[in-house]
Design a protein around this motif. Structure first.
Motif, PDB file in Angstrom:
ATOM      1  N   TRP A  27       0.839  -1.194   0.000  1.00 10.83           N
ATOM      2  CA  TRP A  27       0.000   0.000   0.000  1.00 10.83           C
ATOM      3  C   TRP A  27       0.877   1.248   0.000  1.00 10.83           C
ATOM      4  CZ3 TRP A  27      -3.872  -1.405   4.472  1.00 10.83           C
ATOM      5  CH2 TRP A  27      -4.643  -2.509   4.078  1.00 10.83           C
ATOM      6  N   ASN A  28       0.329   2.333  -0.540  1.00  7.87           N
ATOM      7  CA  ASN A  28       1.067   3.592  -0.561  1.00  7.87           C
ATOM      8  C   ASN A  28       1.022   4.275   0.808  1.00  7.87           C
ATOM      9  OD1 ASN A  28      -1.650   4.352  -0.610  1.00  7.87           O
ATOM     10  ND2 ASN A  28      -1.260   6.144  -1.861  1.00  7.87           N
ATOM     11  N   CYS A  29       1.843   5.297   0.958  1.00  9.69           N
ATOM     12  CA  CYS A  29       1.892   6.068   2.206  1.00  9.69           C
ATOM     13  C   CYS A  29       1.917   7.552   1.893  1.00  9.69           C
ATOM     14  CB  CYS A  29       3.150   5.731   3.004  1.00  9.69           C
ATOM     15  SG  CYS A  29       3.072   4.184   3.871  1.00  9.69           S
ATOM     16  N   VAL A  30       1.376   8.311   2.808  1.00 15.55           N
ATOM     17  CA  VAL A  30       1.517   9.763   2.758  1.00 15.55           C
ATOM     18  C   VAL A  30       2.720  10.121   3.631  1.00 15.55           C
ATOM     19  CG1 VAL A  30      -0.937  10.141   2.320  1.00 15.55           C
ATOM     20  CG2 VAL A  30      -0.103  10.129   4.675  1.00 15.55           C
ATOM     21  N   GLU A  31       3.007  11.395   3.726  1.00 14.99           N
ATOM     22  CA  GLU A  31       4.136  11.832   4.542  1.00 14.99           C
ATOM     23  C   GLU A  31       3.961  11.408   6.001  1.00 14.99           C
ATOM     24  OE1 GLU A  31       5.524  15.959   4.131  1.00 14.99           O
ATOM     25  OE2 GLU A  31       4.228  16.038   2.341  1.00 14.99           O
ATOM     26  N   LYS A  32       5.078  11.146   6.649  1.00 14.54           N
ATOM     27  CA  LYS A  32       5.084  10.660   8.029  1.00 14.54           C
ATOM     28  C   LYS A  32       4.341  11.591   8.981  1.00 14.54           C
ATOM     29  CE  LYS A  32       8.376   9.127  11.532  1.00 14.54           C
ATOM     30  NZ  LYS A  32       9.805   8.864  11.770  1.00 14.54           N
ATOM     31  N   LYS A  33       4.438  12.902   8.801  1.00 11.38           N
ATOM     32  CA  LYS A  33       3.767  13.832   9.717  1.00 11.38           C
ATOM     33  C   LYS A  33       2.249  13.634   9.685  1.00 11.38           C
ATOM     34  CE  LYS A  33       3.596  17.845   6.602  1.00 11.38           C
ATOM     35  NZ  LYS A  33       3.999  19.235   6.433  1.00 11.38           N
ATOM     36  N   TYR A  34       1.694  13.276   8.532  1.00 12.52           N
ATOM     37  CA  TYR A  34       0.248  13.039   8.435  1.00 12.52           C
ATOM     38  C   TYR A  34      -0.130  11.701   9.063  1.00 12.52           C
ATOM     39  CZ  TYR A  34       0.527  16.923   5.187  1.00 12.52           C
ATOM     40  OH  TYR A  34       0.763  18.147   4.620  1.00 12.52           O
ATOM     41  N   ILE A  35       0.737  10.738   8.933  1.00 11.82           N
ATOM     42  CA  ILE A  35       0.498   9.434   9.558  1.00 11.82           C
ATOM     43  C   ILE A  35       0.507   9.584  11.073  1.00 11.82           C
ATOM     44  CG2 ILE A  35       1.501   7.138   9.933  1.00 11.82           C
ATOM     45  CD1 ILE A  35       2.305   7.249   6.922  1.00 11.82           C
ATOM     46  N   LYS A  36       1.466  10.318  11.612  1.00  6.33           N
ATOM     47  CA  LYS A  36       1.512  10.554  13.065  1.00  6.33           C
ATOM     48  C   LYS A  36       0.214  11.191  13.545  1.00  6.33           C
ATOM     49  CE  LYS A  36       6.417  11.171  14.062  1.00  6.33           C
ATOM     50  NZ  LYS A  36       7.427  12.144  14.506  1.00  6.33           N
ATOM     51  N   HIS A  37      -0.245  12.192  12.819  1.00  9.04           N
ATOM     52  CA  HIS A  37      -1.487  12.883  13.181  1.00  9.04           C
ATOM     53  C   HIS A  37      -2.666  11.915  13.138  1.00  9.04           C
ATOM     54  CE1 HIS A  37      -4.366  16.148  13.544  1.00  9.04           C
ATOM     55  NE2 HIS A  37      -5.027  15.592  12.541  1.00  9.04           N
ATOM     56  N   ALA A  38      -2.748  11.139  12.075  1.00 11.74           N
ATOM     57  CA  ALA A  38      -3.850  10.183  11.930  1.00 11.74           C
ATOM     58  C   ALA A  38      -3.849   9.157  13.053  1.00 11.74           C
ATOM     59  CB  ALA A  38      -3.766   9.487  10.577  1.00 11.74           C
ATOM     60  N   LEU A  39      -2.702   8.598  13.352  1.00  8.89           N
ATOM     61  CA  LEU A  39      -2.621   7.564  14.387  1.00  8.89           C
ATOM     62  C   LEU A  39      -2.999   8.111  15.760  1.00  8.89           C
ATOM     63  CD1 LEU A  39       0.602   5.627  13.293  1.00  8.89           C
ATOM     64  CD2 LEU A  39      -1.789   4.990  12.905  1.00  8.89           C
ATOM     65  N   LYS A  40      -2.677   9.379  16.007  1.00  9.87           N
ATOM     66  CA  LYS A  40      -3.055  10.014  17.272  1.00  9.87           C
ATOM     67  C   LYS A  40      -4.565  10.100  17.426  1.00  9.87           C
ATOM     68  CE  LYS A  40      -1.144  13.972  17.387  1.00  9.87           C
ATOM     69  NZ  LYS A  40      -0.558  15.285  17.584  1.00  9.87           N
ATOM     70  N   ASN A  41      -5.267  10.149  16.313  1.00 10.09           N
ATOM     71  CA  ASN A  41      -6.713  10.352  16.331  1.00 10.09           C
ATOM     72  C   ASN A  41      -7.521   9.068  16.169  1.00 10.09           C
ATOM     73  OD1 ASN A  41      -7.073  13.305  16.633  1.00 10.09           O
ATOM     74  ND2 ASN A  41      -5.717  13.301  14.873  1.00 10.09           N
ATOM     75  N   ASN A  42      -6.874   7.917  16.240  1.00  9.95           N
ATOM     76  CA  ASN A  42      -7.612   6.651  16.201  1.00  9.95           C
ATOM     77  C   ASN A  42      -8.586   6.577  17.373  1.00  9.95           C
ATOM     78  OD1 ASN A  42      -6.086   5.691  14.043  1.00  9.95           O
ATOM     79  ND2 ASN A  42      -4.658   4.587  15.364  1.00  9.95           N
ATOM     80  N   LEU A  43      -9.674   5.886  17.153  1.00 12.01           N
ATOM     81  CA  LEU A  43     -10.569   5.579  18.262  1.00 12.01           C
ATOM     82  C   LEU A  43     -10.094   4.329  18.987  1.00 12.01           C
ATOM     83  CD1 LEU A  43     -14.008   6.205  16.518  1.00 12.01           C
ATOM     84  CD2 LEU A  43     -12.711   7.756  18.002  1.00 12.01           C
ATOM     85  N   PHE A  44      -9.502   3.410  18.245  1.00 10.94           N
ATOM     86  CA  PHE A  44      -9.041   2.146  18.816  1.00 10.94           C
ATOM     87  C   PHE A  44      -7.973   1.570  17.894  1.00 10.94           C
ATOM     88  CE2 PHE A  44      -9.411  -2.536  19.149  1.00 10.94           C
ATOM     89  CZ  PHE A  44      -9.185  -2.681  20.509  1.00 10.94           C
ATOM     90  N   SER A  45      -6.939   0.995  18.473  1.00 15.80           N
ATOM     91  CA  SER A  45      -5.876   0.338  17.707  1.00 15.80           C
ATOM     92  C   SER A  45      -5.539  -0.988  18.345  1.00 15.80           C
ATOM     93  CB  SER A  45      -4.594   1.182  17.715  1.00 15.80           C
ATOM     94  OG  SER A  45      -4.774   2.382  17.048  1.00 15.80           O
ATOM     95  N   VAL A  46      -5.180  -1.933  17.514  1.00 17.51           N
ATOM     96  CA  VAL A  46      -4.752  -3.236  17.997  1.00 17.51           C
ATOM     97  C   VAL A  46      -3.647  -3.735  17.070  1.00 17.51           C
ATOM     98  CG1 VAL A  46      -6.571  -4.460  16.707  1.00 17.51           C
ATOM     99  CG2 VAL A  46      -5.585  -5.534  18.721  1.00 17.51           C
TER     100      VAL A  46
END
Length: 139
Positions: A27-46
């Protein structure tokens, strides 16, 4: 691989690990700074680990009201078909059952060829008699 070596953790992973998993599953990726932001806003992760290696990941995103999406279910190719995805989905579905109001529609987009996996958890393919096809646009 012995399944007793698999450890499941209900917490997020680092952006670098997320990027590594996305690349490994193609899968493709966006810039790391956007990934960090997205992961911070998860409702749940496993995620699943074997030793120090992250071998699988999934997350729930949404508005934490009545819109929930299962996103980024990823299992390293060399660990697929070993029950790891099922273990992650069980945790995700438990979270959703506890946190979603009655009548909530849980959404996801299955990778091509993976629809059968999600059907085992009660998901229906679209289009069907009630819903049109899902759609996507990548920028």
């Amino acid at each position: 691989m012995k399944s007793d070596r698999i450890k499941i953790y209900e917490k997020n992973i680092a952006a670098d690990d997320f990027i590594d998993l996305r690349k490994e599953v193609g899968w493709n990726c966006v810039e790391k700074k956007y990934i960090k932001h997205a992961l911070k806003n998860n409702l749940f992760s496993v995620h699943a680990r074997i030793g120090n290696r992250i071998v699988g990941y999934g997350r729930v995103i949404g508005d934490n009201g009545f819109t929930f999406y299962i996103q980024d279910m990823m299992i390293r190719p060399d660990y697929q078909k070993k029950g790891i995805g099922r273990k992650l989905m069980i945790r995700i579905m438990d979270y959703l059952k506890k946190n979603c109001p009655k009548g909530t529609m849980i959404c996801l987009m299955a990778a091509k060829g993976k629809e059968g996996f999600y059907k085992k958890f009660g998901f229906n393919e679209r289009p069907n008699e009630d819903y049109g096809p899902g759609m996507i646009k990548l920028l």
